[in-house]
Motif scaffolding. Structure first.
Motif, PDB file in Angstrom:
ATOM      1  N   ARG A   1       0.839  -1.206   0.000  1.00 26.53           N
ATOM      2  CA  ARG A   1       0.000   0.000   0.000  1.00 26.53           C
ATOM      3  C   ARG A   1       0.867   1.245   0.000  1.00 26.53           C
ATOM      4  O   ARG A   1       1.786   1.382   0.809  1.00 26.53           O
ATOM      5  CB  ARG A   1      -0.911  -0.009   1.225  1.00 26.53           C
ATOM      6  N   GLU A   2       0.560   2.152  -0.929  1.00 26.36           N
ATOM      7  CA  GLU A   2       1.297   3.410  -1.034  1.00 26.36           C
ATOM      8  C   GLU A   2       0.325   4.547  -1.307  1.00 26.36           C
ATOM      9  O   GLU A   2      -0.748   4.344  -1.881  1.00 26.36           O
ATOM     10  CB  GLU A   2       2.337   3.334  -2.148  1.00 26.36           C
ATOM     11  N   THR A   3       0.717   5.755  -0.913  1.00 23.11           N
ATOM     12  CA  THR A   3      -0.127   6.922  -1.162  1.00 23.11           C
ATOM     13  C   THR A   3       0.220   7.547  -2.511  1.00 23.11           C
ATOM     14  O   THR A   3       1.322   7.395  -3.011  1.00 23.11           O
ATOM     15  CB  THR A   3       0.057   7.984  -0.064  1.00 23.11           C
ATOM     16  N   PHE A   4      -0.757   8.250  -3.070  1.00 24.59           N
ATOM     17  CA  PHE A   4      -0.507   8.942  -4.331  1.00 24.59           C
ATOM     18  C   PHE A   4      -0.928  10.411  -4.279  1.00 24.59           C
ATOM     19  O   PHE A   4      -0.977  11.091  -5.310  1.00 24.59           O
ATOM     20  CB  PHE A   4      -1.220   8.240  -5.499  1.00 24.59           C
ATOM     21  N   GLY A   5      -1.230  10.918  -3.114  1.00 26.80           N
ATOM     22  CA  GLY A   5      -1.548  12.338  -2.999  1.00 26.80           C
ATOM     23  C   GLY A   5      -2.954  12.654  -3.466  1.00 26.80           C
ATOM     24  O   GLY A   5      -3.907  11.921  -3.199  1.00 26.80           O
ATOM     25  N   ASN A   6      -3.113  13.772  -4.175  1.00 27.69           N
ATOM     26  CA  ASN A   6      -4.411  14.208  -4.674  1.00 27.69           C
ATOM     27  C   ASN A   6      -4.364  14.377  -6.179  1.00 27.69           C
ATOM     28  O   ASN A   6      -3.306  14.621  -6.764  1.00 27.69           O
ATOM     29  CB  ASN A   6      -4.815  15.525  -4.018  1.00 27.69           C
ATOM     30  N   LEU A   7      -5.527  14.232  -6.798  1.00 26.59           N
ATOM     31  CA  LEU A   7      -5.645  14.327  -8.246  1.00 26.59           C
ATOM     32  C   LEU A   7      -6.570  15.468  -8.617  1.00 26.59           C
ATOM     33  O   LEU A   7      -7.575  15.713  -7.942  1.00 26.59           O
ATOM     34  CB  LEU A   7      -6.195  13.018  -8.824  1.00 26.59           C
ATOM     35  N   ALA A   8      -6.248  16.155  -9.688  1.00 31.18           N
ATOM     36  CA  ALA A   8      -7.093  17.240 -10.181  1.00 31.18           C
ATOM     37  C   ALA A   8      -8.387  16.668 -10.748  1.00 31.18           C
ATOM     38  O   ALA A   8      -8.493  15.474 -11.044  1.00 31.18           O
ATOM     39  CB  ALA A   8      -6.354  18.031 -11.251  1.00 31.18           C
ATOM     40  N   GLY A   9      -9.370  17.545 -10.905  1.00 36.31           N
ATOM     41  CA  GLY A   9     -10.606  17.173 -11.582  1.00 36.31           C
ATOM     42  C   GLY A   9     -10.734  17.940 -12.877  1.00 36.31           C
ATOM     43  O   GLY A   9      -9.831  18.681 -13.286  1.00 36.31           O
ATOM     44  N   ARG A  10     -11.878  17.794 -13.536  1.00 37.01           N
ATOM     45  CA  ARG A  10     -12.074  18.487 -14.805  1.00 37.01           C
ATOM     46  C   ARG A  10     -12.077  19.997 -14.648  1.00 37.01           C
ATOM     47  O   ARG A  10     -11.824  20.729 -15.616  1.00 37.01           O
ATOM     48  CB  ARG A  10     -13.390  18.038 -15.454  1.00 37.01           C
ATOM     49  N   SER A  11     -12.378  20.467 -13.439  1.00 35.03           N
ATOM     50  CA  SER A  11     -12.385  21.913 -13.225  1.00 35.03           C
ATOM     51  C   SER A  11     -11.028  22.527 -13.528  1.00 35.03           C
ATOM     52  O   SER A  11     -10.948  23.694 -13.959  1.00 35.03           O
ATOM     53  CB  SER A  11     -12.794  22.237 -11.784  1.00 35.03           C
ATOM     54  N   ALA A  12      -9.963  21.777 -13.315  1.00 36.53           N
ATOM     55  CA  ALA A  12      -8.619  22.305 -13.572  1.00 36.53           C
ATOM     56  C   ALA A  12      -8.413  22.621 -15.047  1.00 36.53           C
ATOM     57  O   ALA A  12      -7.632  23.514 -15.401  1.00 36.53           O
ATOM     58  CB  ALA A  12      -7.569  21.299 -13.114  1.00 36.53           C
ATOM     59  N   GLN A  13      -9.114  21.906 -15.917  1.00 36.18           N
ATOM     60  CA  GLN A  13      -8.958  22.123 -17.345  1.00 36.18           C
ATOM     61  C   GLN A  13      -9.582  23.444 -17.793  1.00 36.18           C
ATOM     62  O   GLN A  13      -9.318  23.920 -18.895  1.00 36.18           O
ATOM     63  CB  GLN A  13      -9.579  20.956 -18.105  1.00 36.18           C
ATOM     64  N   LEU A  14     -10.422  24.035 -16.923  1.00 36.59           N
ATOM     65  CA  LEU A  14     -11.035  25.315 -17.250  1.00 36.59           C
ATOM     66  C   LEU A  14     -10.226  26.487 -16.718  1.00 36.59           C
ATOM     67  O   LEU A  14     -10.576  27.639 -16.957  1.00 36.59           O
ATOM     68  CB  LEU A  14     -12.450  25.371 -16.662  1.00 36.59           C
ATOM     69  N   MET A  15      -9.156  26.176 -15.986  1.00 35.56           N
ATOM     70  CA  MET A  15      -8.363  27.241 -15.366  1.00 35.56           C
ATOM     71  C   MET A  15      -6.933  27.260 -15.904  1.00 35.56           C
ATOM     72  O   MET A  15      -6.003  27.597 -15.196  1.00 35.56           O
ATOM     73  CB  MET A  15      -8.339  27.053 -13.851  1.00 35.56           C
ATOM     74  N   ASN A  16      -6.762  26.873 -17.154  1.00 39.14           N
ATOM     75  CA  ASN A  16      -5.415  26.851 -17.719  1.00 39.14           C
ATOM     76  C   ASN A  16      -5.248  27.919 -18.799  1.00 39.14           C
ATOM     77  O   ASN A  16      -4.533  27.735 -19.776  1.00 39.14           O
ATOM     78  CB  ASN A  16      -5.083  25.462 -18.276  1.00 39.14           C
ATOM     79  N   GLY A  17      -5.952  29.016 -18.604  1.00 39.45           N
ATOM     80  CA  GLY A  17      -5.782  30.150 -19.510  1.00 39.45           C
ATOM     81  C   GLY A  17      -6.395  29.944 -20.874  1.00 39.45           C
ATOM     82  O   GLY A  17      -6.017  30.618 -21.829  1.00 39.45           O
ATOM     83  N   GLY A  18      -7.337  29.021 -21.001  1.00 42.77           N
ATOM     84  CA  GLY A  18      -7.966  28.777 -22.290  1.00 42.77           C
ATOM     85  C   GLY A  18      -7.152  27.897 -23.212  1.00 42.77           C
ATOM     86  O   GLY A  18      -7.532  27.675 -24.361  1.00 42.77           O
ATOM     87  N   MET A  19      -6.018  27.375 -22.754  1.00 42.88           N
ATOM     88  CA  MET A  19      -5.181  26.512 -23.585  1.00 42.88           C
ATOM     89  C   MET A  19      -5.853  25.160 -23.780  1.00 42.88           C
ATOM     90  O   MET A  19      -6.515  24.644 -22.898  1.00 42.88           O
ATOM     91  CB  MET A  19      -3.815  26.314 -22.930  1.00 42.88           C
TER      92      MET A  19
END
Length: 566
Positions: free
Chosen positions: A506-524
């Motif tokens: 068992r190992e940790t992997f932290g946190n993962l982004a959601g689709r909301s992150a794709q809307l905050m990348n400057g329109g790229m």
């Protein structure tokens, strides 16, 4: 008459016993979807109910991201309780009828609904001879039940309502409206008749420790305000805040119930009135909050407005009259600041919007909670009530008050017109908010294993790979505040069925982004994969061995996938 799921039309307010009966009927009729439990007891010993709703065939409730909704922390705000019951109804009936959105929500998410946080206060408000408290019925601040001096609001003349008393007073601040004698207007208003009888107004009730001359206003509307008792910005300077954070059994129980469910990703407290959706912070400007969270609040709130017409406001930015005197200790602030989830307070019912072409918060009286409605708006509401809620605006009737002597009692029934939607509008007022609760639940993060495979390395060794993804809109930590302040645990992945070589199972992997992150990348149009994690182990095992990989995050849920070696 028994209260059944078919007989209750969400057009009246249920007593505690009736609500318990209805909730029991719901869970009996939908055993695979709804369960009824308690999370504590009120000051007077009543059960604090919570209904858990999820499709049990797709996993236990605590393995899925969840939405928490509660209502009726304030005793007279019973429209919120009807909205909570309607949400339960919408979920179980929508699932039974095959509503695709609700079926998906219950398949992949969980709802926790606490329909009455303050049963004691609601029972008092709904009694045949009502007495209104802000919330708790516990004597406060003195534990020996000594009352704070001043006006104690209750039904004095026994007609089952709490109206307004008017006392003739040559120095009074009110006169009758020239066209509507049931309505009082300020004596210096342009419509005030010259030489008219002047009156002093008091909410119907009696005066504790009356000296025959002065009438002190009650302290915190007769005591505690349980929505100032949460451990978020709590302080004794806040009116009705209690003895200490979580001093009230209802709030202590609620906080512990929510914390015991770390899968909760969203929170909404149902209140009245105003017809808008409030969001944190109550004590800080938006500039002091993470920019990402302010943006997300706006995105989520826009959907609420589209579904319900309710506008969205920051409590601090839009509804705090004096920025140096803030309203702290509230549930939504606690859920956001301490748990790091998007939280709301829904203020149901806007009588002004029903009666006019504008909302209460956009009328000339912007701060309606502080200064009340304009004369024009109140007159429109009275005329509207006569047509749509008849019998709730009363002529002035003489009454021999036990302390004040001759008074007159009448006017508008605030409880049935201003504070709560009348029965003719009740169901329509709350119905669309169930869809907003479903929408917010479906925005939550959701962990899935979308790839799993095993590659033979030789000598009985295999490389097992698992591709883990957050397929929800929100990141697994939900808010940026939660990420910055480490308010949630990291996700983890675990392998079973064979012993890994050179690494832990068992190992940790932290946190993962959601689709909301794709809307905050400057329109790229260059998303990358911040929503994914690829994990691998080398294991020793025989061909034909079944390997199981489990991925879990306390907010994004738990999921498993299996692969057979070879």
């Amino acid at each position: 008459m028994a209260v059944t799921t078919s007989s209750y039309g969400f057009d009246r307010f249920l007593t505690h016993a009736e609500m318990a009966e209805w909730l029991g009927a719901v869970v009996r009729e939908h055993p695979g979807i709804a369960t009824l439990g308690t999370y504590g007891h009120s000051h007077e010993g009543r059960d604090l109910f919570v209904v858990t709703l999820t499709d049990a065939s797709t996993g236990p409730h605590d393995t899925k991201p969840a939405m928490w909704v509660d209502a009726n922390i304030h005793s007279v705000e019973v429209t919120g309780g009807v909205a909570a019951l309607h949400l339960i109804h919408r979920l179980v009936t929508g699932h039974a009828s095959g509503d695709e959105r609700i079926v998906e929500a219950l398949r992949t998410r969980t709802f926790y609904v606490a329909p009455r946080v303050n049963p004691d206060g609601v029972e008092s408000a709904l009694s045949p001879s009502p007495r209104y408290r802000r919330s708790s019925m516990r004597p406060w601040p003195w534990t020996d039940r000594h009352r704070w001096p001043g006006l104690v609001t209750h039904d004095v003349n026994g007609d089952g309502r709490v109206l307004t008393m008017r006392i003739a007073d040559e120095h009074g601040a009110w006169v009758e409206h020239p066209d509507e004698p049931r309505m009082m207007i300020p004596v210096d208003h342009e419509l005030a008749p010259t030489g008219a009888t002047r009156w002093r107004l008091l909410t119907e009730g009696t005066i504790e420790d009356y000296d025959g001359f002065t009438v002190p206003l009650p302290r915190a509307t007769e005591g505690l305000d349980m929505n100032r008792n949460f451990p978020a910005g709590w302080g004794t300077a806040v009116t009705g805040s209690g003895d200490h954070p979580m001093s009230e059994p209802e709030i202590d129980s609620l906080v512990r119930a929510v914390v015991a469910r770390p899968n909760i990703c969203g929170y909404n407290a149902y209140h009245t009135s105003g017809g808008f959706l409030l969001r944190p912070s109550s004590t800080k400007p938006d500039s002091a909050l993470p920019t990402e969270d302010v943006w997300a609040f706006g995105e989520i709130g826009r959907r609420c407005t589209a579904l319900t017409t309710y506008p969205v406001h920051s409590v601090y930015e839009d509804f705090t009259w004096d920025k140096s005197d803030t309203m702290s200790g509230a549930a939504d602030d606690w859920a956001y600041e301490h748990l790091g989830v998007y939280s709301w307070t829904t203020e149901f019912w806007d009588a002004i919007a029903a009666a006019t072409d504008h909302r209460s918060n956009t009328s000339i009286m912007k701060h309606i909670w502080y200064v009340g409605p304009s004369v024009e708006d109140e007159l429109a509401v009275i005329r509207w009530a006569d047509e749509h809620a008849p019998g709730n605006v009363h002529p002035w009737v003489p009454f021999d008050h036990p302390q004040l002597g001759p008074v007159e009692i009448g006017g508008i029934d605030d409880f049935r017109v201003w504070t709560n939607a009348p029965s003719s509008r009740l169901r329509d007022e709350v119905a669309a908010h169930a869809d907003f609760a479903v929408h917010q639940a479906l925005l939550s993060p959701r962990l899935e294993i979308i790839r799993i495979r095993a590659e033979q390395l030789g000598d009985g060794l295999w490389r097992v790979e698992a591709g883990i993804a957050n397929t929800g809109w929100l990141p697994t930590h939900v808010t940026e505040l939660a990420r910055k302040n480490k308010l949630c645990l990291p996700g983890w992945v675990e392998i079973s069925g064979a012993d890994p070589v050179g690494s832990p199972a068992r190992e940790t992997f932290g946190n993962l982004a959601g689709r909301s992150a794709q809307l905050m990348n400057g329109g790229m149009r260059n998303d990358g994969t911040p929503d994914r994690h690829l994990h691998s182990w080398v294991v020793r095992g025989a061909k034909g061995t079944t390997i199981t990989v489990t991925a879990s995050h306390e907010r994004a849920g738990t999921t498993s996938a299996a692969v057979t070696l070879g």
